[in-house]
Scaffold this motif. Sequence first.
Motif, PDB file in Angstrom:
ATOM      1  N   TRP A   1       8.869  -1.260  11.024  1.00 31.38           N
ATOM      2  CA  TRP A   1       8.413  -0.154  11.885  1.00 31.38           C
ATOM      3  C   TRP A   1       9.308   1.060  11.654  1.00 31.38           C
ATOM      4  N   TYR A   2      10.614   0.852  11.651  1.00 29.37           N
ATOM      5  CA  TYR A   2      11.549   1.962  11.453  1.00 29.37           C
ATOM      6  C   TYR A   2      11.323   2.611  10.090  1.00 29.37           C
ATOM      7  N   TYR A   3      11.118   1.800   9.065  1.00 27.40           N
ATOM      8  CA  TYR A   3      10.871   2.317   7.718  1.00 27.40           C
ATOM      9  C   TYR A   3       9.593   3.172   7.698  1.00 27.40           C
ATOM     10  N   LYS A   4       8.554   2.672   8.312  1.00 27.46           N
ATOM     11  CA  LYS A   4       7.285   3.414   8.339  1.00 27.46           C
ATOM     12  C   LYS A   4       7.443   4.739   9.082  1.00 27.46           C
ATOM     13  N   ARG A   5       8.168   4.726  10.186  1.00 24.49           N
ATOM     14  CA  ARG A   5       8.365   5.976  10.939  1.00 24.49           C
ATOM     15  C   ARG A   5       9.234   6.947  10.132  1.00 24.49           C
ATOM     16  N   LYS A   6      10.170   6.420   9.350  1.00 27.49           N
ATOM     17  CA  LYS A   6      10.985   7.289   8.473  1.00 27.49           C
ATOM     18  C   LYS A   6      10.089   7.964   7.445  1.00 27.49           C
ATOM     19  N   VAL A   7       9.198   7.181   6.834  1.00 29.64           N
ATOM     20  CA  VAL A   7       8.272   7.736   5.845  1.00 29.64           C
ATOM     21  C   VAL A   7       7.367   8.774   6.496  1.00 29.64           C
ATOM     22  N   LEU A   8       6.910   8.501   7.697  1.00 33.47           N
ATOM     23  CA  LEU A   8       6.050   9.456   8.400  1.00 33.47           C
ATOM     24  C   LEU A   8       6.796  10.759   8.669  1.00 33.47           C
ATOM     25  N   GLY A   9       8.043  10.649   9.113  1.00 29.86           N
ATOM     26  CA  GLY A   9       8.842  11.845   9.373  1.00 29.86           C
ATOM     27  C   GLY A   9       9.052  12.675   8.120  1.00 29.86           C
ATOM     28  N   LEU A  10       9.381  12.016   7.022  1.00 27.72           N
ATOM     29  CA  LEU A  10       9.563  12.729   5.754  1.00 27.72           C
ATOM     30  C   LEU A  10       8.279  13.438   5.336  1.00 27.72           C
ATOM     31  N   THR A  11       7.160  12.787   5.578  1.00 25.12           N
ATOM     32  CA  THR A  11       5.869  13.357   5.195  1.00 25.12           C
ATOM     33  C   THR A  11       5.522  14.562   6.068  1.00 25.12           C
ATOM     34  N   LEU A  12       5.700  14.421   7.375  1.00 20.41           N
ATOM     35  CA  LEU A  12       5.338  15.505   8.292  1.00 20.41           C
ATOM     36  C   LEU A  12       6.240  16.727   8.119  1.00 20.41           C
ATOM     37  N   ARG A  13       7.479  16.494   7.680  1.00 22.13           N
ATOM     38  CA  ARG A  13       8.398  17.610   7.421  1.00 22.13           C
ATOM     39  C   ARG A  13       8.241  18.162   6.002  1.00 22.13           C
TER      40      ARG A  13
ATOM     41  N   PHE B   1       0.831  -1.207   0.000  1.00 18.01           N
ATOM     42  CA  PHE B   1       0.000   0.000   0.000  1.00 18.01           C
ATOM     43  C   PHE B   1       0.868   1.260   0.000  1.00 18.01           C
ATOM     44  N   LEU B   2       1.949   1.236   0.771  1.00 16.41           N
ATOM     45  CA  LEU B   2       2.856   2.383   0.770  1.00 16.41           C
ATOM     46  C   LEU B   2       3.451   2.589  -0.617  1.00 16.41           C
ATOM     47  N   SER B   3       3.894   1.505  -1.242  1.00 14.54           N
ATOM     48  CA  SER B   3       4.527   1.622  -2.558  1.00 14.54           C
ATOM     49  C   SER B   3       3.563   2.197  -3.588  1.00 14.54           C
TER      50      SER B   3
ATOM     51  N   LEU C   1      -9.390  -0.714  19.245  1.00 17.24           N
ATOM     52  CA  LEU C   1     -10.485   0.229  19.005  1.00 17.24           C
ATOM     53  C   LEU C   1     -10.005   1.418  18.183  1.00 17.24           C
ATOM     54  N   ARG C   2      -8.798   1.867  18.472  1.00 14.13           N
ATOM     55  CA  ARG C   2      -8.234   2.982  17.705  1.00 14.13           C
ATOM     56  C   ARG C   2      -7.977   2.559  16.261  1.00 14.13           C
ATOM     57  N   ILE C   3      -7.526   1.313  16.073  1.00 11.39           N
ATOM     58  CA  ILE C   3      -7.326   0.789  14.721  1.00 11.39           C
ATOM     59  C   ILE C   3      -8.642   0.809  13.951  1.00 11.39           C
ATOM     60  N   MET C   4      -9.726   0.366  14.601  1.00 12.74           N
ATOM     61  CA  MET C   4     -11.033   0.342  13.950  1.00 12.74           C
ATOM     62  C   MET C   4     -11.508   1.763  13.622  1.00 12.74           C
ATOM     63  N   ALA C   5     -11.273   2.700  14.540  1.00 16.85           N
ATOM     64  CA  ALA C   5     -11.661   4.096  14.291  1.00 16.85           C
ATOM     65  C   ALA C   5     -10.899   4.647  13.092  1.00 16.85           C
ATOM     66  N   ASP C   6      -9.615   4.339  13.015  1.00 14.18           N
ATOM     67  CA  ASP C   6      -8.799   4.785  11.876  1.00 14.18           C
ATOM     68  C   ASP C   6      -9.353   4.222  10.568  1.00 14.18           C
ATOM     69  N   HIS C   7      -9.686   2.940  10.569  1.00 13.98           N
ATOM     70  CA  HIS C   7     -10.215   2.311   9.356  1.00 13.98           C
ATOM     71  C   HIS C   7     -11.444   3.064   8.848  1.00 13.98           C
TER      72      HIS C   7
ATOM     73  N   ILE D   1       8.582  14.957   1.451  1.00 19.57           N
ATOM     74  CA  ILE D   1       7.987  14.185   0.359  1.00 19.57           C
ATOM     75  C   ILE D   1       6.486  14.447   0.357  1.00 19.57           C
ATOM     76  N   ARG D   2       5.881  14.300  -0.818  1.00 20.56           N
ATOM     77  CA  ARG D   2       4.425  14.379  -0.980  1.00 20.56           C
ATOM     78  C   ARG D   2       3.977  13.043  -1.548  1.00 20.56           C
ATOM     79  N   THR D   3       3.103  12.372  -0.855  1.00 18.15           N
ATOM     80  CA  THR D   3       2.629  11.069  -1.315  1.00 18.15           C
ATOM     81  C   THR D   3       1.108  11.036  -1.215  1.00 18.15           C
ATOM     82  N   ASN D   4       0.538   9.937  -1.674  1.00 16.76           N
ATOM     83  CA  ASN D   4      -0.901   9.724  -1.551  1.00 16.76           C
ATOM     84  C   ASN D   4      -1.247   8.911  -0.309  1.00 16.76           C
ATOM     85  N   ASN D   5      -0.274   8.763   0.590  1.00 20.14           N
ATOM     86  CA  ASN D   5      -0.505   8.058   1.855  1.00 20.14           C
ATOM     87  C   ASN D   5      -0.749   9.086   2.960  1.00 20.14           C
ATOM     88  N   TYR D   6      -1.922   9.044   3.559  1.00 17.02           N
ATOM     89  CA  TYR D   6      -2.212   9.962   4.657  1.00 17.02           C
ATOM     90  C   TYR D   6      -1.206   9.751   5.790  1.00 17.02           C
ATOM     91  N   PRO D   7      -0.754  10.831   6.437  1.00 20.68           N
ATOM     92  CA  PRO D   7       0.127  10.657   7.602  1.00 20.68           C
ATOM     93  C   PRO D   7      -0.496   9.757   8.676  1.00 20.68           C
TER      94      PRO D   7
END
Length: 264
Positions: free
Chosen positions: A83-95, A26-28, A144-150, A98-104
Amino acid sequence: MANPIVARSLDEIRFWSRIMKEHALFLSLGFTYEQQQLIDEANQFIAMFERIEEKLSRFSVNSDLREVQAFNNEVYQAAASIWYYKRKVLGLTLRCEIRTNNYPLLVDHISREAAYFADRLKELNEGKLVPKPEAIIEENVFFLRIMADHAKFIGHLLDPSERKLVEQAREFSHDFDQLVFQAVDLDSMRPQSETKPILNQFLNQNRVSVASLRDFKKTARELIEECRIKSNIHPLLADHTFREAERFLEIIDLFEASLAGTNN
């Protein structure tokens, strides 16, 4: 007789390794063409978890505990790496690097699941089969938080013209946000809340809500697969979220069985 730690370890790896592999996919799919390095890294994780799935097929519930524990350690490293890869992508996105179609929130969401998977493997190698009663609420907060996110993701990925489905998704999002807050409140009331009747009531309430969301996801999955609704939701993502709701219901069953066992 099969060792319950072995059986549970293999079950966790079977479920969550597939989830991790799909996260990488999904990230790719959400990266743009100039983000080839991140796409390549995602593809490496897909291959990594495919190898884990292949190795998993060599084990059975009668496998040696020490061999399964060693496998748990191996998969733990894979879960920690993604996990580390995902957090790296999140950091790049929040800063805004990068611009992607993946919501932070989606990237944060899937990193929480990787951390949960790694923690479960660690707990199993420590001999912890199911959470203690006082940890049941905390784990429910996670799911429950996972379900709310979905529900939020579904609402945002549906075409705006699908007004009825968008509104249903928003209602589920609101309902599960409220369940998260309620669970957090209950967690803060310990030790008074550590009683079987209150925990059973809590689990029963969650079961009803999760079953309702599961059914909504099942319907959405079928409509998406049949191209009967307009959305940006990949059919595999629809099935992915459905399976996670089914998983939560299974975990609620395990919690209830565990609570029943504490009084025997």
